[in-house]
Design a protein around this motif. Structure first.
Motif, mmCIF file in Angstrom:
data_model
loop_
_atom_site.group_PDB
_atom_site.id
_atom_site.type_symbol
_atom_site.label_atom_id
_atom_site.label_comp_id
_atom_site.label_asym_id
_atom_site.label_seq_id
_atom_site.Cartn_x
_atom_site.Cartn_y
_atom_site.Cartn_z
ATOM 1 N N VAL A 155 0.876 -1.165 0.000
ATOM 2 C CA VAL A 155 0.000 0.000 0.000
ATOM 3 C C VAL A 155 0.914 1.216 0.000
ATOM 4 C CG1 VAL A 155 -1.751 1.292 1.270
ATOM 5 C CG2 VAL A 155 -1.815 -1.220 1.259
ATOM 6 N N THR A 156 0.789 2.050 -1.021
ATOM 7 C CA THR A 156 1.623 3.245 -1.140
ATOM 8 C C THR A 156 0.832 4.447 -0.648
ATOM 9 O OG1 THR A 156 2.778 2.299 -3.029
ATOM 10 C CG2 THR A 156 2.966 4.682 -2.721
ATOM 11 N N VAL A 157 1.412 5.154 0.303
ATOM 12 C CA VAL A 157 0.785 6.338 0.876
ATOM 13 C C VAL A 157 1.683 7.522 0.528
ATOM 14 C CG1 VAL A 157 0.002 7.443 3.000
ATOM 15 C CG2 VAL A 157 -0.132 4.940 2.758
ATOM 16 N N ALA A 158 1.111 8.490 -0.179
ATOM 17 C CA ALA A 158 1.903 9.624 -0.653
ATOM 18 C C ALA A 158 1.224 10.935 -0.292
ATOM 19 C CB ALA A 158 2.107 9.535 -2.166
ATOM 20 N N SER A 159 2.038 11.953 -0.091
ATOM 21 C CA SER A 159 1.527 13.305 0.110
ATOM 22 C C SER A 159 2.428 14.270 -0.636
ATOM 23 C CB SER A 159 1.482 13.666 1.602
ATOM 24 O OG SER A 159 2.791 13.731 2.118
ATOM 25 N N SER A 160 1.848 15.381 -1.040
ATOM 26 C CA SER A 160 2.624 16.418 -1.709
ATOM 27 C C SER A 160 1.929 17.754 -1.519
ATOM 28 C CB SER A 160 2.783 16.104 -3.204
ATOM 29 O OG SER A 160 1.509 16.044 -3.831
ATOM 30 N N SER A 161 2.681 18.801 -1.719
ATOM 31 C CA SER A 161 2.147 20.152 -1.636
ATOM 32 C C SER A 161 1.939 20.687 -3.043
ATOM 33 C CB SER A 161 3.134 21.066 -0.904
ATOM 34 O OG SER A 161 3.348 20.615 0.403
ATOM 35 N N SER A 210 -2.583 10.563 -1.338
ATOM 36 C CA SER A 210 -3.109 9.420 -2.082
ATOM 37 C C SER A 210 -2.767 8.124 -1.360
ATOM 38 C CB SER A 210 -2.569 9.381 -3.514
ATOM 39 O OG SER A 210 -1.187 9.172 -3.522
ATOM 40 N N VAL A 211 -3.685 7.171 -1.493
ATOM 41 C CA VAL A 211 -3.501 5.822 -0.964
ATOM 42 C C VAL A 211 -3.736 4.879 -2.130
ATOM 43 C CG1 VAL A 211 -4.336 4.075 0.651
ATOM 44 C CG2 VAL A 211 -4.253 6.488 1.357
ATOM 45 N N GLN A 212 -2.680 4.160 -2.498
ATOM 46 C CA GLN A 212 -2.729 3.262 -3.658
ATOM 47 C C GLN A 212 -2.537 1.828 -3.202
ATOM 48 O OE1 GLN A 212 0.129 4.233 -6.672
ATOM 49 N NE2 GLN A 212 -0.383 2.485 -7.942
ATOM 50 N N ASP A 213 -3.400 0.940 -3.716
ATOM 51 C CA ASP A 213 -3.261 -0.473 -3.373
ATOM 52 C C ASP A 213 -3.001 -1.298 -4.630
ATOM 53 O OD1 ASP A 213 -5.781 -1.533 -4.558
ATOM 54 O OD2 ASP A 213 -6.762 -0.342 -3.003
ATOM 55 N N GLU A 214 -2.679 -2.551 -4.409
ATOM 56 C CA GLU A 214 -2.433 -3.497 -5.499
ATOM 57 C C GLU A 214 -3.520 -4.564 -5.483
ATOM 58 O OE1 GLU A 214 1.513 -4.861 -4.538
ATOM 59 O OE2 GLU A 214 2.435 -3.051 -5.356
ATOM 60 N N GLY A 215 -4.742 -4.117 -5.253
ATOM 61 C CA GLY A 215 -5.844 -5.026 -5.036
ATOM 62 C C GLY A 215 -6.674 -5.336 -6.259
ATOM 63 N N TYR A 216 -7.940 -5.632 -5.980
ATOM 64 C CA TYR A 216 -8.856 -6.126 -6.993
ATOM 65 C C TYR A 216 -9.324 -5.041 -7.942
ATOM 66 C CZ TYR A 216 -8.835 -9.730 -3.453
ATOM 67 O OH TYR A 216 -8.428 -10.676 -2.549
#
Length: 168
Positions: free
Chosen positions: A78-84, A92-98
Motif C-alpha cells: 500500500v503506497t501512501v503519498a503526500s505532496s504540496s 493518495s492511498v494506492q493499493d495493489e488489489g482487486y
C-alpha cells in the motif's frame, strides 16, 4: 451511522487546528501496520501544515488504509503519498488489489454503495466509509477522487486547501 445522520442534517462539527498531514499519515499507518501483513511505502512530501480537523481527516485516512488492506491480497504494498501544491496538499492511498470496475467508479462515494461484481460483496461493510470520507473532505473545501483499473488496484486521492474557509 451517527456520522451519516450528522452529515445529512448538516451538523457534522469540525474542530479546526493546524495539522501536519505527514505526521498524521505516519501515525495512522503505524496504528494499522500491526493488523496486517501488507507492506507500506510512505512517500511523504507535504511540507506545510493545513488548517483542518485532525480527527476527521485521520478518520478519512484510516478508512482509505483499511479499504486498501481489505480489498488487496495479503503481503501486497500500500503506497501512501503526500505532496504540496500552490493552494494546499494532496494525499493518495494506492493499493495493489482487486480494483473497481469502470462502471462503478462514479458511485463509490455514494451512501450505501458497495461494489458487488466478482464477489466483492463478500467483504464486510455497509457502504458508508467512502461516503463519510467524501463528506468530510468536502466540508473542508477539498476534493476526493478515485482512479482504478479492474484487477489492478485503486488509487484514492484527496486534496485539502491550506486555509479552511468554513463555508462548505
Amino acid at each position: 451511522m451517527l456520522d451519516t445522520t450528522k452529515i445529512s442534517e448538516g451538523k457534522l462539527q469540525l474542530t479546526i487546528e493546524s495539522v501536519n498531514i505527514d505526521e498524521l499519515l505516519r501515525e495512522r499507518v503505524e496504528e494499522i501496520r500491526h493488523t496486517t501483513s501488507h507492506r507500506f511505502d510512505l512517500q511523504l512530501r507535504a511540507a506545510d501544515p493545513v488548517m483542518a480537523d485532525g480527527e476527521r481527516i485521520g478518520q478519512v485516512i484510516t478508512n482509505l488504509l483499511s479499504n486498501a488492506i481489505k480489498y488487496s491480497p495479503g503481503e501486497t504494498t500500500v503506497t501512501v503519498a503526500s505532496s504540496s501544491f500552490a493552494d494546499g496538499i494532496r494525499v493518495s492511498v494506492q493499493d495493489e488489489g482487486y480494483g473497481i470496475p469502470e462502471g462503478d467508479l462514479h458511485k463509490v462515494f455514494d451512501r450505501f454503495f458497495r461494489v458487488t461484481s466478482n464477489n466483492m460483496d463478500r467483504f464486510p461493510g455497509m457502504g458508508l466509509g467512502l461516503y463519510i470520507s467524501a463528506q468530510i473532505i468536502h466540508r473542508h473545501g477539498g476534493t476526493i477522487d478515485v482512479k482504478s483499473q479492474y484487477g489492478q488496484g485503486a488509487v484514492f486521492t484527496f486534496t485539502l486547501p491550506y486555509l479552511f474557509s468554513g463555508q462548505n
